[in-house]
Design a protein around this motif. Sequence first.
Motif, PDB file in Angstrom:
ATOM      1  N   THR A 183       0.894  -1.405  -0.124  1.00 56.96           N
ATOM      2  CA  THR A 183       0.083  -0.007  -0.045  1.00 56.96           C
ATOM      3  C   THR A 183       0.911   1.262  -0.082  1.00 56.96           C
ATOM      4  O   THR A 183       0.601   2.078  -0.607  1.00 56.96           O
ATOM      5  N   ASN A 257      -6.166  -8.828  -8.464  1.00 61.35           N
ATOM      6  CA  ASN A 257      -7.490  -9.076  -7.637  1.00 61.35           C
ATOM      7  C   ASN A 257      -8.240  -7.897  -7.875  1.00 61.35           C
ATOM      8  O   ASN A 257      -7.944  -6.519  -8.083  1.00 61.35           O
ATOM      9  N   ASP A 285       1.454  -3.279  -9.604  1.00 56.28           N
ATOM     10  CA  ASP A 285       1.270  -3.960  -8.428  1.00 56.28           C
ATOM     11  C   ASP A 285       1.244  -5.345  -8.663  1.00 56.28           C
ATOM     12  O   ASP A 285       0.532  -6.312  -9.235  1.00 56.28           O
ATOM     13  N   SER A 315       4.849  -6.991  -1.921  1.00 59.34           N
ATOM     14  CA  SER A 315       5.246  -7.172  -0.523  1.00 59.34           C
ATOM     15  C   SER A 315       5.140  -8.398  -0.212  1.00 59.34           C
ATOM     16  O   SER A 315       4.876  -9.546  -1.272  1.00 59.34           O
ATOM     17  N   SER A 317       2.873  -9.543   2.011  1.00 56.51           N
ATOM     18  CA  SER A 317       1.451  -9.701   2.901  1.00 56.51           C
ATOM     19  C   SER A 317       0.670 -10.647   2.350  1.00 56.51           C
ATOM     20  O   SER A 317      -0.133 -11.271   3.160  1.00 56.51           O
ATOM     21  N   LYS A 318       0.781 -11.277   1.230  1.00 62.68           N
ATOM     22  CA  LYS A 318      -0.258 -12.502   0.535  1.00 62.68           C
ATOM     23  C   LYS A 318       0.389 -13.675   0.842  1.00 62.68           C
ATOM     24  O   LYS A 318      -0.288 -14.898   0.558  1.00 62.68           O
TER      25      LYS A 318
HETATM   26  C1  LIG Z   1      -4.069  -6.115  -5.370  1.00 57.68           C
HETATM   27  C2  LIG Z   1      -3.514  -5.636  -3.977  1.00 57.68           C
HETATM   28  N1  LIG Z   1      -2.423  -4.817  -3.780  1.00 57.68           N
HETATM   29  C3  LIG Z   1      -2.101  -4.260  -2.551  1.00 57.68           C
HETATM   30  C4  LIG Z   1      -2.572  -4.894  -1.431  1.00 57.68           C
HETATM   31  C5  LIG Z   1      -2.193  -4.485  -0.080  1.00 57.68           C
HETATM   32  O1  LIG Z   1      -1.028  -5.083   0.135  1.00 57.68           O
HETATM   33  P1  LIG Z   1      -0.280  -4.846   1.687  1.00 57.68           P
HETATM   34  O2  LIG Z   1      -0.876  -5.465   2.616  1.00 57.68           O
HETATM   35  O3  LIG Z   1       1.232  -5.349   1.336  1.00 57.68           O
HETATM   36  O4  LIG Z   1      -0.036  -3.280   1.805  1.00 57.68           O
HETATM   37  C6  LIG Z   1      -3.535  -6.005  -1.671  1.00 57.68           C
HETATM   38  C7  LIG Z   1      -4.158  -6.335  -0.365  1.00 57.68           C
HETATM   39  O5  LIG Z   1      -5.263  -6.926  -0.412  1.00 57.68           O
HETATM   40  C8  LIG Z   1      -3.803  -5.998  -2.811  1.00 57.68           C
HETATM   41  O6  LIG Z   1      -4.885  -7.251  -3.089  1.00 57.68           O
END
Ligand SMILES: Cc1ncc(COP(=O)(O)O)c(C=O)c1O
Length: 483
Positions: A183, A257, A285, A315, A317-318
Amino acid sequence: MSQPPRFRYEEVADFVAGLAGRGTLKPGARAPSLREISTQQRTSLSTAVQAYRLLEDRGILEVRPQSGYYVAKAPPALPVPATARHSIRPAKVELSGLMLDLLKHASDEAFVPLGCAIPNQRLLSSSRLDLVLARTARVKGSQCNTYSPPHGEMSLRLEIARRALRYGQALAPDDIAITCGCTEALALALDAVTEPGDTVAIESPTYFGLLQVLRAKRLKVVELPTDANTGVAVDALRDVVAAGKVRACVLASSFSNPLGCTMPEENKRAVLRLLARHGVPLIEDDVYGDVHFGEERPPPFGALDTHDNVIYCGSFSKTLAPGYRIGWIATRRHMARVLETKFATSLATPVLTQVALATFLSNGDYDRHLRRVRREFADTLARMTRVIEQAFPPGTKVSRPAGNFVLWVELPEPVDTRLLFAQALEKGICFAPGVVFSASGKYAHCLRLSGGHGWDARIEKGLRTLGAMAGRELRRPAAAAGT
Ligand SMILES: Cc1ncc(COP(=O)(O)O)c(C=O)c1O
């Protein structure tokens, strides 16, 4: 949050379902007999019977009298959602009021977690990461209690650069700055190349968090038609770029997404050529890039770019650590601007978690972990798709991502998923209604389902209930009259 303990028969059922899901056992093939599976899985015959009953209930196995168990023949696959063709005029971002409701309920454990794209802690290997973090704190804690350099920790940037090289993206550690998740990377990228009032081209539907960032930065958008398999329509992008309408473009090259689409490599190259020719920076992204179901990770834009025109955002994060809030931005051309803004907004990213992640990456744990999560997510999406085929109303369409862990579902109109969302919450089920993925209220007949939790009986029941509710909504006289 720890997972409820799983019964042995569920584990055996999952093992056999995995064989069917990955094609080791083809539809119509004879399943191992009860005796074979109980010997092979070192379990009792009664546990094997329970496992096979569960698989029958799930529609994965069918019993043929006097003959034994067989893998059920798959029903014909549902079509993928259609590409929405709509006006591509610049417009302000209007956020759906449902977004806050979604965020509130998605993190509430009382609800069946089909809402936000958050991987479950069990899948994230959190306990292994905890050990590395604890050891890092013990051994290097006081060294880490400081500000990191402006780019972030060198050890982590080196690991990121090494991994990027595997899929063809050549980065020097100084081309990378560590951020607070993807983000912050997206926000810094937009700050580097746009001014308030500018217009940015985005996929449609798109990730609702991106819409929030765009709105906070007072940017306008053009929502480009996007195919559920091949991604953004290159001809539509060509039109808006040639007309000089956009200052930047934000796209995912793989496993977007919510659609889960992946652009064919020739489309990626065409987009790169087009944007470089018109001097429009491409913000990529790639937060789901590591979650590929095929053998190879498709090359991101960042790996194919020969004009230094891509600002790459990623990131962990996923796949590993959403709570660590660690992401990165990679750009040579715009790094000075990025660091200036990073300094002004968050100064630096916490050091301890960066160092722990760098250790986790360097000792090979991440690769082992990724192989497991990819399998689990692929398996979960396959099972979810199967239940959607069985339990959702005729005319439903569903995406077929080759990576990621979300499904985009298009319901027959006039089902309104805003109403369905309210009803589902009453039944304790959370999903993401389609409108939150648009800057202009589109996709009211669509929804996104997250498979981030992995598969279990609660998810299956929640999905079946949701499908039945969608069917009832469709048959409701008011819905049929279009009110
Ligand atoms: C396509 C996409 N980009 C960015 C993010 C956010 O990622 P982060 O949690 O690393 O900030 C998400 C989270 O759902 C996402 O689905």
